[in-house]
Scaffold this motif. Sequence first.
Motif, PDB file in Angstrom:
ATOM      1  N   THR A   1       0.807  -1.216   0.000  1.00 42.48           N
ATOM      2  CA  THR A   1       0.000   0.000   0.000  1.00 42.48           C
ATOM      3  C   THR A   1       0.838   1.263   0.000  1.00 42.48           C
TER       4      THR A   1
ATOM      5  N   SER B   1       2.122   2.081  -3.342  1.00 44.07           N
ATOM      6  CA  SER B   1       1.008   2.470  -4.210  1.00 44.07           C
ATOM      7  C   SER B   1       0.610   3.923  -3.952  1.00 44.07           C
TER       8      SER B   1
ATOM      9  N   SER C   1       0.837   6.990  -6.593  1.00 41.73           N
ATOM     10  CA  SER C   1      -0.339   7.812  -6.893  1.00 41.73           C
ATOM     11  C   SER C   1      -0.019   9.295  -6.745  1.00 41.73           C
TER      12      SER C   1
ATOM     13  N   THR D   1     -11.141   7.811  -5.999  1.00 40.72           N
ATOM     14  CA  THR D   1     -11.837   6.534  -6.015  1.00 40.72           C
ATOM     15  C   THR D   1     -10.875   5.488  -6.550  1.00 40.72           C
ATOM     16  N   GLY D   2     -11.286   4.254  -6.501  1.00 41.83           N
ATOM     17  CA  GLY D   2     -10.488   3.156  -7.014  1.00 41.83           C
ATOM     18  C   GLY D   2     -11.254   1.873  -6.797  1.00 41.83           C
TER      19      GLY D   2
ATOM     20  N   SER E   1     -11.228  -2.373  -6.167  1.00 40.87           N
ATOM     21  CA  SER E   1     -10.506  -3.532  -5.650  1.00 40.87           C
ATOM     22  C   SER E   1      -9.271  -3.042  -4.890  1.00 40.87           C
ATOM     23  N   GLN E   2      -8.068  -3.489  -5.258  1.00 42.53           N
ATOM     24  CA  GLN E   2      -6.893  -2.960  -4.576  1.00 42.53           C
ATOM     25  C   GLN E   2      -6.881  -1.441  -4.647  1.00 42.53           C
ATOM     26  N   GLY E   3      -7.362  -0.889  -5.756  1.00 41.26           N
ATOM     27  CA  GLY E   3      -7.420   0.563  -5.895  1.00 41.26           C
ATOM     28  C   GLY E   3      -8.343   1.218  -4.890  1.00 41.26           C
TER      29      GLY E   3
ATOM     30  N   VAL F   1      -6.265   1.511  -1.810  1.00 41.41           N
ATOM     31  CA  VAL F   1      -5.257   2.554  -2.012  1.00 41.41           C
ATOM     32  C   VAL F   1      -5.902   3.939  -1.953  1.00 41.41           C
ATOM     33  N   ALA F   2      -7.128   4.071  -2.461  1.00 40.47           N
ATOM     34  CA  ALA F   2      -7.807   5.367  -2.415  1.00 40.47           C
ATOM     35  C   ALA F   2      -7.938   5.862  -0.979  1.00 40.47           C
TER      36      ALA F   2
ATOM     37  N   PRO G   1     -14.187   4.740  -2.356  1.00 44.44           N
ATOM     38  CA  PRO G   1     -13.573   3.460  -2.717  1.00 44.44           C
ATOM     39  C   PRO G   1     -14.617   2.419  -3.093  1.00 44.44           C
TER      40      PRO G   1
ATOM     41  N   GLY H   1     -12.956  -2.417  -1.981  1.00 42.93           N
ATOM     42  CA  GLY H   1     -11.568  -2.490  -1.552  1.00 42.93           C
ATOM     43  C   GLY H   1     -11.346  -3.518  -0.451  1.00 42.93           C
TER      44      GLY H   1
END
Length: 242
Positions: A3, A6, A10, A35-36, A38-40, A43-44, A65, A68
């Motif tokens: 994370t 990431s 970003s 926003t993001g 799944s993994q995103g 991370v968001a 998100p 996530g």
Amino acid sequence: MDTRSSVTASLDMLKASRTAADRLGRPLTRDVYATGFSQGGQVAMALGRELSRGRDGFRLRALAPIAGPHDLLGAEMPGIADGRVAPATAVFYLSYFLTAQNRLHPLYADPAEVFRAPYAQAVEGLFDGSHRPEEIAAALPATPQELLTPEWAENVRAPRGALREVLAANDGFCDWKPAAPVRLYAGSGDTDVPIANARSCARDLAGHGVRAKLVDQGADADHTATALRSAPQSVRWFDSLR
């Protein structure tokens, strides 16, 4: 699922975008709507926390998100162990996560400590960046029980030692108090990232006095459908805040 790297990636993208926009004569505001999927999505939330500290000239305006894995220790890993995460998905995620994390933090000296034969000889090579997800999935077994040694099957069920440390390092990114509004999107039919992850995130935020609405896309919404339904909704929500 590293994370922190990431988040820095970003931030680098935000800075580069601002520089490029200035050069093109299309300057951007300081406002960031994050926003993001799944993994995103995870991370968001982590990026939002970093932006909330007021560095780099950006201003967090909203967080949304989508599906996530916000709670690895309390929701995602238990879901892998008890079947809420579909077995084939669990196999892919475990193989990918353990291989990737071992390159950053020593989890094992030999793949045979973690993976059963014949997969121990193949798993690390599958994640060399040259194989498509479909190829990787086809080369792996159908269930975690066929993939993992008994010791590591138990370690996944009840994480300890180095594995627990790695999971904890990538957990807890909902455990803060955003000043910006938060809306969580998930699907109760998601068998990749169970909705328990979003519920855990909402509880963590509530512990800081933040009421985040959880939008459940329904029992018929798998991981992909959750993304397809949530993305336009999150954009409309962002627009309503501007």
